[in-house]
Write a protein that holds these residues in place. Structure first.
Motif, PDB file in Angstrom:
ATOM      1  N   ALA A   9      -9.730  -1.481  -1.095  1.00 44.97           N
ATOM      2  CA  ALA A   9     -10.751  -2.349  -1.690  1.00 44.97           C
ATOM      3  C   ALA A   9     -11.346  -1.728  -2.943  1.00 44.97           C
ATOM      4  O   ALA A   9     -11.776  -2.418  -3.853  1.00 44.97           O
ATOM      5  CB  ALA A   9     -11.855  -2.624  -0.666  1.00 44.97           C
ATOM      6  N   ALA A  10     -11.351  -0.404  -3.004  1.00 48.90           N
ATOM      7  CA  ALA A  10     -11.900   0.289  -4.165  1.00 48.90           C
ATOM      8  C   ALA A  10     -10.812   0.673  -5.163  1.00 48.90           C
ATOM      9  O   ALA A  10     -11.049   1.436  -6.077  1.00 48.90           O
ATOM     10  CB  ALA A  10     -12.649   1.537  -3.707  1.00 48.90           C
ATOM     11  N   GLY A  11      -9.599   0.183  -4.974  1.00 49.97           N
ATOM     12  CA  GLY A  11      -8.513   0.517  -5.902  1.00 49.97           C
ATOM     13  C   GLY A  11      -7.917   1.871  -5.595  1.00 49.97           C
ATOM     14  O   GLY A  11      -7.312   2.494  -6.450  1.00 49.97           O
ATOM     15  N   GLY A  12      -8.068   2.342  -4.358  1.00 50.38           N
ATOM     16  CA  GLY A  12      -7.555   3.657  -3.983  1.00 50.38           C
ATOM     17  C   GLY A  12      -6.081   3.617  -3.633  1.00 50.38           C
ATOM     18  O   GLY A  12      -5.343   2.756  -4.075  1.00 50.38           O
ATOM     19  N   GLY A  13      -5.648   4.532  -2.760  1.00 46.01           N
ATOM     20  CA  GLY A  13      -4.234   4.739  -2.524  1.00 46.01           C
ATOM     21  C   GLY A  13      -3.611   3.958  -1.390  1.00 46.01           C
ATOM     22  O   GLY A  13      -2.462   4.195  -1.073  1.00 46.01           O
ATOM     23  N   GLY A  14      -4.318   3.043  -0.725  1.00 47.43           N
ATOM     24  CA  GLY A  14      -3.745   2.329   0.406  1.00 47.43           C
ATOM     25  C   GLY A  14      -2.492   1.558   0.059  1.00 47.43           C
ATOM     26  O   GLY A  14      -1.454   1.725   0.684  1.00 47.43           O
ATOM     27  N   ASN A  15      -2.566   0.681  -0.926  1.00 47.82           N
ATOM     28  CA  ASN A  15      -1.405  -0.088  -1.358  1.00 47.82           C
ATOM     29  C   ASN A  15      -0.388   0.818  -2.035  1.00 47.82           C
ATOM     30  O   ASN A  15       0.814   0.635  -1.863  1.00 47.82           O
ATOM     31  CB  ASN A  15      -1.848  -1.214  -2.296  1.00 47.82           C
ATOM     32  N   ALA A  16      -0.856   1.780  -2.779  1.00 46.06           N
ATOM     33  CA  ALA A  16       0.046   2.711  -3.461  1.00 46.06           C
ATOM     34  C   ALA A  16       0.840   3.521  -2.446  1.00 46.06           C
ATOM     35  O   ALA A  16       2.028   3.777  -2.630  1.00 46.06           O
ATOM     36  CB  ALA A  16      -0.743   3.642  -4.375  1.00 46.06           C
ATOM     37  N   ARG A  17       0.198   3.894  -1.347  1.00 40.77           N
ATOM     38  CA  ARG A  17       0.879   4.673  -0.309  1.00 40.77           C
ATOM     39  C   ARG A  17       2.048   3.862   0.267  1.00 40.77           C
ATOM     40  O   ARG A  17       3.116   4.398   0.521  1.00 40.77           O
ATOM     41  CB  ARG A  17      -0.106   5.066   0.787  1.00 40.77           C
ATOM     42  N   GLU A  18       1.844   2.578   0.460  1.00 42.89           N
ATOM     43  CA  GLU A  18       2.923   1.712   0.940  1.00 42.89           C
ATOM     44  C   GLU A  18       4.032   1.595  -0.098  1.00 42.89           C
ATOM     45  O   GLU A  18       5.206   1.564   0.248  1.00 42.89           O
ATOM     46  CB  GLU A  18       2.380   0.325   1.269  1.00 42.89           C
ATOM     47  N   MET A  19       3.649   1.520  -1.365  1.00 47.79           N
ATOM     48  CA  MET A  19       4.631   1.353  -2.435  1.00 47.79           C
ATOM     49  C   MET A  19       5.522   2.580  -2.593  1.00 47.79           C
ATOM     50  O   MET A  19       6.709   2.450  -2.891  1.00 47.79           O
ATOM     51  CB  MET A  19       3.920   1.040  -3.755  1.00 47.79           C
ATOM     52  N   VAL A  20       4.967   3.773  -2.401  1.00 43.97           N
ATOM     53  CA  VAL A  20       5.753   4.995  -2.607  1.00 43.97           C
ATOM     54  C   VAL A  20       6.483   5.452  -1.353  1.00 43.97           C
ATOM     55  O   VAL A  20       7.376   6.301  -1.441  1.00 43.97           O
ATOM     56  CB  VAL A  20       4.881   6.164  -3.140  1.00 43.97           C
ATOM     57  N   SER A  21       6.141   4.901  -0.214  1.00 51.11           N
ATOM     58  CA  SER A  21       6.669   5.399   1.054  1.00 51.11           C
ATOM     59  C   SER A  21       8.198   5.396   1.116  1.00 51.11           C
ATOM     60  O   SER A  21       8.813   6.438   1.349  1.00 51.11           O
ATOM     61  CB  SER A  21       6.091   4.593   2.216  1.00 51.11           C
ATOM     62  N   THR A  22       8.816   4.246   0.909  1.00 54.27           N
ATOM     63  CA  THR A  22      10.277   4.159   1.038  1.00 54.27           C
ATOM     64  C   THR A  22      11.008   4.968  -0.027  1.00 54.27           C
ATOM     65  O   THR A  22      11.906   5.746   0.320  1.00 54.27           O
ATOM     66  CB  THR A  22      10.729   2.689   1.031  1.00 54.27           C
ATOM     67  N   PRO A  23      10.664   4.837  -1.324  1.00 57.53           N
ATOM     68  CA  PRO A  23      11.395   5.665  -2.291  1.00 57.53           C
ATOM     69  C   PRO A  23      11.174   7.162  -2.069  1.00 57.53           C
ATOM     70  O   PRO A  23      12.078   7.967  -2.300  1.00 57.53           O
ATOM     71  CB  PRO A  23      10.874   5.224  -3.656  1.00 57.53           C
TER      72      PRO A  23
END
Length: 150
Positions: A9-23
């Motif tokens: 919600a604050a623009g932190g790493g939650g979505n980013a963590r999902e994006m980088v997980s597989t690669p």
């Protein structure tokens, strides 16, 4: 540490963590395969099994002379080539781990670039698309901002 780190919600790493997980996981796999292959090459060089195979190949009349000289030139690196592959494979594994944890942006970038370099590891056909995918994900603004400051 940033209070917003990991908070979607604050623009932190939650979505980013999902994006980088597989690669990131795939980078670690590519690096792991390279490390295992390099260790196998080191053992082969230390035991001397490569020399016997090279001697047998050089005495084979069915292999053209041009191919024999190219093979001999490529095999000269021996243990040094395997040590180089071991180092780069280790950086790729460690960089993938750091990427997965959103810790070291520079190391994650280095690991992605190493994966793209053809003929460094044992699985360059797999490493190239994974490295490119990792670079694309790493260069997204929301992913860049989610990495912990060094």
């Amino acid at each position: 540490m940033d209070e917003n780190f990991g908070n979607p919600a604050a623009g932190g790493g939650g979505n980013a963590r999902e994006m980088v997980s597989t690669p990131a996981i795939l980078l670690m796999v590519v690096g792991g395969i390279t490390v295992v292959s390099a260790l196998f090459g080191i053992v082969q060089n230390l035991v001397g099994s490569n020399e016997a195979a090279m001697a047998e190949m050089m005495n084979n009349p069915q292999i053209p002379e041009g191919a024999k000289s190219a093979i001999a030139a490529m095999s000269k690196g021996g243990i040094f080539s395997s040590l180089f592959q071991l180092a780069l494979g280790s950086v790729t594994v460690f960089g993938g781990l750091k990427m997965k944890n959103l810790e070291s942006f520079g190391l994650a970038m280095a690991a992605s670039i190493i994966a793209i370099i053809p003929c460094i590891g044992s699985c360059c056909c797999i490493g190239i698309p994974i490295g490119i995918w990792s670079l694309i994900v790493l260069n997204k603004p929301e992913v860049k901002s989610a990495f912990r400051p060094s």
